[in-house]
Design a protein around this motif. Structure first.
Motif, PDB file in Angstrom:
ATOM      1  N   GLU A   1       0.809  -1.208   0.000  1.00 40.15           N
ATOM      2  CA  GLU A   1       0.000   0.000   0.000  1.00 40.15           C
ATOM      3  C   GLU A   1       0.847   1.264   0.000  1.00 40.15           C
ATOM      4  O   GLU A   1       0.918   1.967  -0.985  1.00 40.15           O
ATOM      5  CB  GLU A   1      -0.943  -0.003   1.219  1.00 40.15           C
ATOM      6  N   PHE A   2       1.530   1.538   1.135  1.00 46.48           N
ATOM      7  CA  PHE A   2       2.243   2.793   1.261  1.00 46.48           C
ATOM      8  C   PHE A   2       3.442   2.894   0.326  1.00 46.48           C
ATOM      9  O   PHE A   2       3.753   3.942  -0.200  1.00 46.48           O
ATOM     10  CB  PHE A   2       2.705   2.994   2.706  1.00 46.48           C
ATOM     11  N   GLY A   3       4.139   1.774   0.123  1.00 50.40           N
ATOM     12  CA  GLY A   3       5.323   1.826  -0.715  1.00 50.40           C
ATOM     13  C   GLY A   3       5.068   1.417  -2.146  1.00 50.40           C
ATOM     14  O   GLY A   3       5.989   1.316  -2.938  1.00 50.40           O
ATOM     15  N   ALA A   4       3.821   1.146  -2.495  1.00 45.76           N
ATOM     16  CA  ALA A   4       3.517   0.641  -3.829  1.00 45.76           C
ATOM     17  C   ALA A   4       3.163   1.773  -4.777  1.00 45.76           C
ATOM     18  O   ALA A   4       2.649   2.816  -4.373  1.00 45.76           O
ATOM     19  CB  ALA A   4       2.362  -0.347  -3.757  1.00 45.76           C
ATOM     20  N   SER A   5       3.435   1.549  -6.050  1.00 55.60           N
ATOM     21  CA  SER A   5       3.045   2.500  -7.081  1.00 55.60           C
ATOM     22  C   SER A   5       1.544   2.364  -7.323  1.00 55.60           C
ATOM     23  O   SER A   5       0.924   1.381  -6.910  1.00 55.60           O
ATOM     24  CB  SER A   5       3.813   2.216  -8.368  1.00 55.60           C
ATOM     25  N   PRO A   6       0.911   3.334  -8.015  1.00 55.30           N
ATOM     26  CA  PRO A   6      -0.523   3.221  -8.309  1.00 55.30           C
ATOM     27  C   PRO A   6      -0.889   1.931  -9.041  1.00 55.30           C
ATOM     28  O   PRO A   6      -1.917   1.317  -8.752  1.00 55.30           O
ATOM     29  CB  PRO A   6      -0.793   4.458  -9.166  1.00 55.30           C
ATOM     30  N   VAL A   7      -0.034   1.513  -9.986  1.00 53.10           N
ATOM     31  CA  VAL A   7      -0.307   0.278 -10.723  1.00 53.10           C
ATOM     32  C   VAL A   7      -0.229  -0.926  -9.789  1.00 53.10           C
ATOM     33  O   VAL A   7      -1.074  -1.833  -9.839  1.00 53.10           O
ATOM     34  CB  VAL A   7       0.673   0.108 -11.897  1.00 53.10           C
ATOM     35  N   GLN A   8       0.766  -0.948  -8.894  1.00 48.59           N
ATOM     36  CA  GLN A   8       0.912  -2.052  -7.954  1.00 48.59           C
ATOM     37  C   GLN A   8      -0.273  -2.106  -6.992  1.00 48.59           C
ATOM     38  O   GLN A   8      -0.722  -3.190  -6.616  1.00 48.59           O
ATOM     39  CB  GLN A   8       2.218  -1.910  -7.168  1.00 48.59           C
ATOM     40  N   GLN A   9      -0.791  -0.954  -6.594  1.00 44.49           N
ATOM     41  CA  GLN A   9      -1.950  -0.925  -5.728  1.00 44.49           C
ATOM     42  C   GLN A   9      -3.165  -1.516  -6.428  1.00 44.49           C
ATOM     43  O   GLN A   9      -3.950  -2.254  -5.827  1.00 44.49           O
ATOM     44  CB  GLN A   9      -2.237   0.513  -5.283  1.00 44.49           C
TER      45      GLN A   9
ATOM     46  N   GLN B   1      -3.062  -3.694  -8.904  1.00 49.18           N
ATOM     47  CA  GLN B   1      -2.803  -5.122  -9.018  1.00 49.18           C
ATOM     48  C   GLN B   1      -3.155  -5.844  -7.721  1.00 49.18           C
ATOM     49  O   GLN B   1      -3.742  -6.931  -7.740  1.00 49.18           O
ATOM     50  CB  GLN B   1      -1.330  -5.359  -9.373  1.00 49.18           C
ATOM     51  N   SER B   2      -2.789  -5.235  -6.605  1.00 49.67           N
ATOM     52  CA  SER B   2      -3.076  -5.832  -5.306  1.00 49.67           C
ATOM     53  C   SER B   2      -4.576  -5.974  -5.089  1.00 49.67           C
ATOM     54  O   SER B   2      -5.054  -7.002  -4.581  1.00 49.67           O
ATOM     55  CB  SER B   2      -2.455  -4.976  -4.192  1.00 49.67           C
ATOM     56  N   LYS B   3      -5.349  -4.967  -5.479  1.00 55.26           N
ATOM     57  CA  LYS B   3      -6.801  -5.018  -5.329  1.00 55.26           C
ATOM     58  C   LYS B   3      -7.400  -6.140  -6.172  1.00 55.26           C
ATOM     59  O   LYS B   3      -8.272  -6.881  -5.707  1.00 55.26           O
ATOM     60  CB  LYS B   3      -7.415  -3.681  -5.726  1.00 55.26           C
ATOM     61  N   VAL B   4      -6.928  -6.270  -7.425  1.00 54.25           N
ATOM     62  CA  VAL B   4      -7.452  -7.312  -8.322  1.00 54.25           C
ATOM     63  C   VAL B   4      -7.090  -8.697  -7.808  1.00 54.25           C
ATOM     64  O   VAL B   4      -7.933  -9.608  -7.773  1.00 54.25           O
ATOM     65  CB  VAL B   4      -6.922  -7.100  -9.761  1.00 54.25           C
ATOM     66  N   LEU B   5      -5.845  -8.868  -7.379  1.00 55.21           N
ATOM     67  CA  LEU B   5      -5.415 -10.172  -6.871  1.00 55.21           C
ATOM     68  C   LEU B   5      -6.189 -10.567  -5.613  1.00 55.21           C
ATOM     69  O   LEU B   5      -6.580 -11.726  -5.450  1.00 55.21           O
ATOM     70  CB  LEU B   5      -3.911 -10.146  -6.585  1.00 55.21           C
ATOM     71  N   SER B   6      -6.408  -9.607  -4.719  1.00 58.90           N
ATOM     72  CA  SER B   6      -7.166  -9.896  -3.497  1.00 58.90           C
ATOM     73  C   SER B   6      -8.604 -10.263  -3.827  1.00 58.90           C
ATOM     74  O   SER B   6      -9.178 -11.177  -3.217  1.00 58.90           O
ATOM     75  CB  SER B   6      -7.135  -8.685  -2.559  1.00 58.90           C
TER      76      SER B   6
ATOM     77  N   SER C   1     -17.214  -5.193 -10.486  1.00 56.22           N
ATOM     78  CA  SER C   1     -16.896  -5.149  -9.057  1.00 56.22           C
ATOM     79  C   SER C   1     -16.658  -3.743  -8.531  1.00 56.22           C
ATOM     80  O   SER C   1     -16.782  -3.498  -7.332  1.00 56.22           O
ATOM     81  CB  SER C   1     -15.651  -5.996  -8.783  1.00 56.22           C
ATOM     82  N   ARG C   2     -16.226  -2.825  -9.409  1.00 59.45           N
ATOM     83  CA  ARG C   2     -15.936  -1.433  -9.032  1.00 59.45           C
ATOM     84  C   ARG C   2     -14.792  -1.316  -8.021  1.00 59.45           C
ATOM     85  O   ARG C   2     -14.740  -0.364  -7.234  1.00 59.45           O
ATOM     86  CB  ARG C   2     -17.178  -0.757  -8.460  1.00 59.45           C
ATOM     87  N   ILE C   3     -13.901  -2.281  -8.026  1.00 57.26           N
ATOM     88  CA  ILE C   3     -12.748  -2.170  -7.123  1.00 57.26           C
ATOM     89  C   ILE C   3     -11.702  -1.210  -7.679  1.00 57.26           C
ATOM     90  O   ILE C   3     -10.830  -0.745  -6.949  1.00 57.26           O
ATOM     91  CB  ILE C   3     -12.106  -3.547  -6.866  1.00 57.26           C
ATOM     92  N   LEU C   4     -11.786  -0.899  -8.985  1.00 61.05           N
ATOM     93  CA  LEU C   4     -10.916   0.084  -9.619  1.00 61.05           C
ATOM     94  C   LEU C   4     -11.757   1.280 -10.057  1.00 61.05           C
ATOM     95  O   LEU C   4     -12.940   1.137 -10.379  1.00 61.05           O
ATOM     96  CB  LEU C   4     -10.191  -0.515 -10.825  1.00 61.05           C
ATOM     97  N   ASP C   5     -11.132   2.431 -10.067  1.00 61.70           N
ATOM     98  CA  ASP C   5     -11.861   3.649 -10.402  1.00 61.70           C
ATOM     99  C   ASP C   5     -12.117   3.788 -11.897  1.00 61.70           C
ATOM    100  O   ASP C   5     -13.088   4.426 -12.307  1.00 61.70           O
ATOM    101  CB  ASP C   5     -11.094   4.880  -9.904  1.00 61.70           C
ATOM    102  N   GLY C   6     -11.241   3.229 -12.723  1.00 59.20           N
ATOM    103  CA  GLY C   6     -11.378   3.376 -14.165  1.00 59.20           C
ATOM    104  C   GLY C   6     -12.397   2.421 -14.765  1.00 59.20           C
ATOM    105  O   GLY C   6     -13.039   1.628 -14.065  1.00 59.20           O
ATOM    106  N   GLY C   7     -12.536   2.477 -16.078  1.00 56.56           N
ATOM    107  CA  GLY C   7     -13.464   1.606 -16.773  1.00 56.56           C
ATOM    108  C   GLY C   7     -12.805   0.324 -17.232  1.00 56.56           C
ATOM    109  O   GLY C   7     -11.820  -0.144 -16.640  1.00 56.56           O
ATOM    110  N   ASN C   8     -13.348  -0.246 -18.324  1.00 59.07           N
ATOM    111  CA  ASN C   8     -12.845  -1.528 -18.834  1.00 59.07           C
ATOM    112  C   ASN C   8     -11.368  -1.473 -19.188  1.00 59.07           C
ATOM    113  O   ASN C   8     -10.632  -2.440 -18.988  1.00 59.07           O
ATOM    114  CB  ASN C   8     -13.653  -1.953 -20.062  1.00 59.07           C
ATOM    115  N   ARG C   9     -10.924  -0.354 -19.724  1.00 60.63           N
ATOM    116  CA  ARG C   9      -9.513  -0.231 -20.112  1.00 60.63           C
ATOM    117  C   ARG C   9      -8.589  -0.354 -18.905  1.00 60.63           C
ATOM    118  O   ARG C   9      -7.488  -0.909 -19.007  1.00 60.63           O
ATOM    119  CB  ARG C   9      -9.277   1.102 -20.817  1.00 60.63           C
ATOM    120  N   ASP C  10      -9.032   0.172 -17.773  1.00 59.69           N
ATOM    121  CA  ASP C  10      -8.222   0.090 -16.548  1.00 59.69           C
ATOM    122  C   ASP C  10      -8.063  -1.362 -16.109  1.00 59.69           C
ATOM    123  O   ASP C  10      -6.961  -1.820 -15.770  1.00 59.69           O
ATOM    124  CB  ASP C  10      -8.882   0.914 -15.446  1.00 59.69           C
TER     125      ASP C  10
END
Length: 292
Positions: free
Chosen positions: A221-229, A231-236, A253-262
């Protein structure tokens, strides 16, 4: 008033380091407390913490003065806030309550706390105290050294991006382990002159869980880049659904703020890293993502 808590971090740090607490008030003049002790227990969400904790707090060691515990995720479910049945509970009859009451009485009745008195607006000792120092036999000392080495080993093997932050934490984890062992020993055998293996093992288990939680929070979380964060949400999300989820359900699921491209970008990066793979990718209605 935006300035009501100015200097709170430095004051808490000073108390942690054992400095006297001093303040000046208009009504009481100069006031001070020698050898103050403070206990703080708090609960927060990760999102709230991320908005308050800065990299300076990590680097300077302010956050390292606290033990951080991250509870296990219960498959995305939240425990009920209130009991299902409103039956009257007589907790005074619980054996656990009686045991806890007995332990607290033993700790609060420790002779040292009876020797304080307020004198000249400063909290001082009324008479000299023979401070009780616990000793270690060779077997317990060897166990302590083993735990000490494990703490340094796990932090040395932590992800590269958080190792610099962990330096301030691990310098305090080992002394904290001994402090907790001293409290444990008073519960196990009051007025004992030596640490027991049980007191040390118990304190290490607490610190070890805090170490794992801290490394997880910093690296994910704190040390991760936005992309890594992301990825962590999707994996969890996938892990909490038995390691497999439909592409359609993930997008909804709406776990990411972006749309399909995200979602597509994050999934492509996870596939490239060998962390997930597709099933029936060519059939949108049946497409699944599974953990590798």
């Amino acid at each position: 008033n935006a300035t009501w808590n100015e200097g709170a971090k430095s004051e808490l740090t000073s108390i942690y380091d054992g400095d006297s607490l001093k303040q000046v008030s208009r009504s009481h003049g100069d006031e001070s407390i020698a050898r103050p002790y403070i206990t703080l227990n708090g609960v927060s969400t990760l999102e709230f913490l991320k908005g308050l904790i800065t990299k300076d707090d990590l680097a300077t060691g302010f956050l390292a003065r606290f033990l951080v515990f991250n509870p296990h995720d219960r498959n995305g479910t939240k425990p009920p806030a209130l009991p299902k049945y409103a039956d009257k509970i007589n907790h005074y009859s619980w054996s656990s309550y009686k045991e806890l009451k007995s332990l607290c009485k033993g700790l609060f009745d420790y002779p040292i706390i009876d020797y304080y008195q307020l004198h000249s607006k400063e909290l001082q000792f009324q008479k000299p105290i023979q401070f009780h120092c616990l000793q270690m036999d060779s077997q317990v000392e060897q166990l302590h050294n083993t735990f000490y080495d494990r703490i340094y080993e796990v932090t040395d093997n932590a992800p590269m991006e958080v190792r610099s932050f962990l330096e301030s934490f691990r310098k305090r984890w080992c002394p904290t382990m001994l402090k907790l062992a001293m409290l444990n020993q008073q519960i196990i055998k009051p007025y004992s002159s030596e640490f027991s293996e049980s007191s040390l093992r118990g304190s290490f288990s607490i610190v070890w869980y805090a170490i794992q939680s801290t490394i997880q929070l910093l690296s994910r979380e704190f040390g991760a880049s936005p992309v890594q964060q992301k990825q962590s949400k999707v994996l969890s999300y996938i892990a909490n659904r038995d390691g497999k989820v439909s592409y359609r359900k993930l997008n909804q699921s709406r776990i990411l703020d972006g749309g399909n491209r995200d979602y597509d970008y994050v999934l492509e990066s996870l596939v490239a890293q060998g962390r997930v793979h597709w099933l029936n990718k060519d059939q949108p209605s049946k497409a699944m993502i599974e953990l590798c």
